[in-house]
Enzyme design. Structure first.
Site, PDB file in Angstrom:
ATOM      1  N   SER A 192       0.679  -0.790  -0.483  1.00  0.00           N
ATOM      2  CA  SER A 192       0.054   0.037   0.530  1.00  0.00           C
ATOM      3  C   SER A 192       1.004   1.653   0.025  1.00  0.00           C
ATOM      4  CB  SER A 192      -0.708   0.234   1.282  1.00  0.00           C
ATOM      5  OG  SER A 192       0.050  -0.027   2.953  1.00  0.00           O
ATOM      6  N   LYS A 235      -6.629   3.858   8.543  1.00  0.00           N
ATOM      7  CA  LYS A 235      -6.159   5.102   7.899  1.00  0.00           C
ATOM      8  C   LYS A 235      -6.256   5.879   7.855  1.00  0.00           C
ATOM      9  CE  LYS A 235      -3.751   1.767   5.208  1.00  0.00           C
ATOM     10  NZ  LYS A 235      -3.040   0.935   3.900  1.00  0.00           N
TER      11      LYS A 235
END
Length: 803
Positions: free
Chosen positions: A695, A738
């Site tokens: 990611s 996140k």
């Protein structure tokens, strides 16, 4: 008087000396016996030919020929079915029995050989040849030695069998003829029929005695071993009988004194408990079987202790005991809201379960798995669910468990065996439908002792756990009414088969605002109570709590935050104990006196838009994290240097980012041959922490393009996403965590892959309003949002003016 003595007392008729034996006599065939001369035997006569032969003999001299059958199973023997050497016997007495049989006492007087069967119906009539033996007048040394050996051996055998009496000893000593001695001893030895017949047909006295001696030696050996066995058995029986006798005496004495026999009382108590336990039929059958075994055992034996413990486990388990569910949905929602703030998804799932139970009381127990970072309230949520349902709560922790027997129990053959943790938990709960929390299911370890996760497969399957068999119990227990809740920090270590049996519910971390509410509503009142304070003793503002959250903690959960609140309460408690009077105000200005200097300084307050520094978002086991990716371009030979303890997947993402950067170099004014003249160094700070995953691909590519094109990256933008070689931005996981991490750092713009838009539904609305999510499909869109070309132009103009 035994048979040997009787034979010798009545034995004045010997070898046919005083009796004239006719040539033709009636004949009786007998089974399983071979008669010798001078032998007195009672015979039970029941067959018609034999009865007719006896009647015929009684009409004359009372003499009859007795021969043995070769096969005792033949009911109607023919001349071919009998031996042709037998004895002539005198019928001494007869007795008619109630069942029409005849008991006949006979004494054999002489050997005889059947020459011819004169008739077969209605009885055997035979022509015989009497066989008279001639005993030697004087014995030679060899024969005398043989006679003595036979006598001594026979006496030993009779002594071992308990047949030797003084009279018998005298009789044996008085016989010196080899033939008579052989017949007398052979008639009382337990020989096979074929061996006895062989001795009967041995007409030479010396040969007969030699054969008998061989049999005697074998019988002596057998009798010796038999005597040893009998002696041991008698000793054991004597000891057991003595113990039994003493125990019975003790029981009788206690009864006379009015004392109760403890063993009998214990058996009756166990029987009563088995009846009250209301076990299933097959379990009750097994329990009663073990109780009968216990009743027959000595109460102090090791086996009795094992059975007693086993029966106690069986009787203490809640086979039919269960609590009644409180199916008031409004009350349940109020309880859940009272115990936990937010977590709407979990609360909705519990209310749905309650609604199903209300409509279908026979619905099977749910198998839920709460997954989230430490300290977000997974375990306490299980306790709250039990309170909302009105059920008992049981918790077991499986962290580090590596033995399958911890789940399924040990077999009773092992010393110290006991049931597994599932059965232990149900006994602790006292009901068969508790809320059963299995903590740290992702921390199980496989070992040579088995895989505990595999043992959980049956437990956590509503279709199979209706008949869960613990190795210790050995009988099925119904787990279908139990509501199992598992917890884990991450799903990767959980085996796929086990994960498939559970409904995964993700619990993310909390925002600063949520932590503020939780602190005021739960943490602060709890710590004030635990430290013996009063609510009026401490005054702390919302701004102070937010400062603690932002500058003294950095976690998705609440444990560190609660420790900081506890530290403040401790210091205030000490001041009160020293005599100071409150209230005590905790402000932003004096917070350092309680907690020291700030631990986490907000980094963005110190930073500006920089070239080669991009802000990424990462997911960790403890929640979301902000990750800064630094890129630096130096003169060199085109090497790509990666540092920061990166994993293999992240290194591959950096290679893909470099290839993509080379493909778009012309668009951003990057020299075509930069990969030949320059080295690119990619670094992720916090190098002691391992980092991996795809990611960060978008972030690495942005930092790389920024460094090569000398264009700064916006400090207000964070990003996440996987990059492909063609520049496509691929979806990633952990969007909610996140986003929370970005919000904690004060970042309000987040670039996410367009395919992750569906994950925004998990983020609470009040959080979504604070963050501007920028969905992208391609890397070009990311660069347009994140890079600031105008800022780069201004820098160049300023630099040219200065020059």
């Amino acid at each position: 008087m035994n048979e040997i003595e009787e034979a010798l007392v009545i034995g004045d008729i010997s070898e046919g000396e005083n009796i004239e034996i006719p040539e033709e006599l009636p004949c009786i065939a007998v089974r399983d016996i071979v008669m010798f001369p001078s032998m007195v035997v009672p015979l039970y006569v029941g067959r018609e030919p034999s009865l007719a032969a006896v009647d015929e003999a009684l009409k004359g001299e009372r003499l009859v020929v007795i021969v043995s059958q070769k096969d005792p199973d033949v009911d109607e023997p023919t001349p071919e079915d009998v031996y042709h050497v037998g004895v002539v016997a005198v019928i001494m007495r007869t007795l008619r029995l109630p069942d029409d049989r005849l008991k006949v006492l006979v004494q054999a007087v002489a050997r005889a050989k059947v020459v011819e069967f004169v008739q077969q119906k209605p009885y055997f009539l035979v022509r015989i040849e009497p066989l008279k033996e001639e005993e030697p007048d004087k014995l030679d040394i060899e024969t005398e030695a043989l006679v003595r050996s036979v006598k001594e051996t026979a006496e030993k055998i009779f002594a071992l069998r308990g047949q030797l009496s003084p009279e018998l000893n005298t009789i044996l000593d008085g016989i010196s003829e080899p033939g008579k001695l052989a017949d007398l001893i052979a008639s009382h030895l337990k020989l096979k029929q074929s061996e006895a017949q062989e001795l009967l047909e041995a007409f030479d006295p010396r040969q007969r005695l030699k054969k008998l001696y061989r049999y005697l030696l074998r019988e002596l050996e057998v009798a010796t071993v038999q005597a040893k066995i009998q002696t041991k058995a008698q000793e054991e029986m004597s000891r057991t009988q003595r113990e039994y006798f003493l125990r019975e005496q003790l029981r009788a004495i206690k009864k006379e004194l009015g004392e109760v026999d403890e063993h009998s009382q214990e058996i009756e108590e166990l029987r009563t408990r088995i009846e009250k336990a209301r076990m299933p039929k097959e379990v009750e059958k097994e329990a009663l079987k073990q109780l009968r075994r216990l009743e027959m055992m000595h109460p102090d034996s090791a086996e009795a202790s094992i059975i007693r413990t086993y029966l106690e486990w069986l009787t203490e388990l809640p086979w039919r005991k269960q609590t009644k569910d409180k199916l008031d949905l409004k009350r349940a929602k109020a309880v859940l809201d009272e115990d936990h703030y937010n977590l709407e998804k979990v609360k909705d799932r519990i209310l749905e379960y309650l609604a199903v139970r209300k409509l279908n009381p026979k619905a099977k127990g749910a198998i839920l798995c709460f997954v989230g970072p430490p300290g977000v309230g997974k375990t306490s949520l299980g306790r709250s669910i039990a309170r909302a349902l009105g059920r008992k709560f049981v918790r077991i922790s499986l962290g580090g468990v590596r033995d399958e027997a911890e789940i399924r129990g040990h077999r009773r053959t092992y010393i110290g065996a006991m049931p597994g943790r599932i059965i232990q938990g149900l006994k602790q709960a006292g009901t068969n439908n508790p809320v059963f929390m299995i903590d740290e299911v992702d921390k199980l370890c496989a070992d040579f002792q088995g895989d505990p996760a595999a043992a959980l497969l049956e437990v956590l399957d509503p279709e199979q756990n209706t008949a869960f068999v613990d190795h210790y119990l050995g009988v099925p227990f119904d787990l279908s009414k139990v509501m199992f809740i598992a917890t884990a920090n991450m799903t990767d270590p959980i085996p796929p088969a086990l994960k498939d049996r559970m409904e995964i519910i993700y619990i993310s971390g909390y925002t600063a605002e949520e932590k503020l509410v939780i602190t005021k509503k739960y943490l602060l009142p709890r710590q004030i109570k635990e430290h013996g304070l009063k609510p009026e003793d401490i005054q702390i503002s919302d701004e102070t709590i937010l400062k603690i959250i932002n500058e003294y903690t950095e976690e998705a959960g609440l444990r560190e935050l609660e420790r900081k609140i506890a530290a403040i309460c401790r210091k205030i408690a000490r001041r009160i104990a020293e005599g100071d009077k409150g209230p005590f105000r905790v402000t932003r200005q004096n917070l350092h006196k309680y907690l020291g200097p700030p631990v986490y300084v907000p980094e963005l307050e110190q930073e500006t838009d920089e070239i080669g520094v991009a802000t990424g978002l990462a997911w960790t086991q403890a929640g979301g994290e902000v990750l800064y990716v630094e890129a630096l371009v130096m003169e060199g030979k085109g090497n790509l240097i990666l540092t920061g303890q990166l994993g293999e997947v992240m290194r591959e993402s950096a290679q893909a980012a470099l290839s993509y950067t080379r493909s778009i170099a012309k668009n951003w004014g990057i020299p075509k041959n930069f990969y030949e003249k320059y080295d690119i160094h990619i670094h992720l700070p916090a190098g002691a922490i391992p980092k991996d995953g795809p990611s960060a691909g978008v972030t690495i590519a942005t930092a790389m393009v920024s460094a090569l094109a000398e264009i700064p990256v916006s400090k207000d933008v964070a990003m996440t996403g996987e990059i492909s070689l063609r520049g496509k931005v691929l979806p990633v996981g952990g969007i909610k965590e996140k986003s929370l991490a970005a919000l904690r750092k004060g970042i309000t713009k987040v670039i996410i892959p367009e395919k992750n838009l569906k994950d925004l539904e998990e983020i609470p609305k009040h959080m979504r309003r604070k963050i501007e999510f920028l969905p992208v499909r391609h890397m070009d869109e990311v660069l347009k949002i994140a890079l600031l070309p105008d800022a780069a132009k201004k820098k160049k103009r300023k630099a040219s003016r200065k020059s």
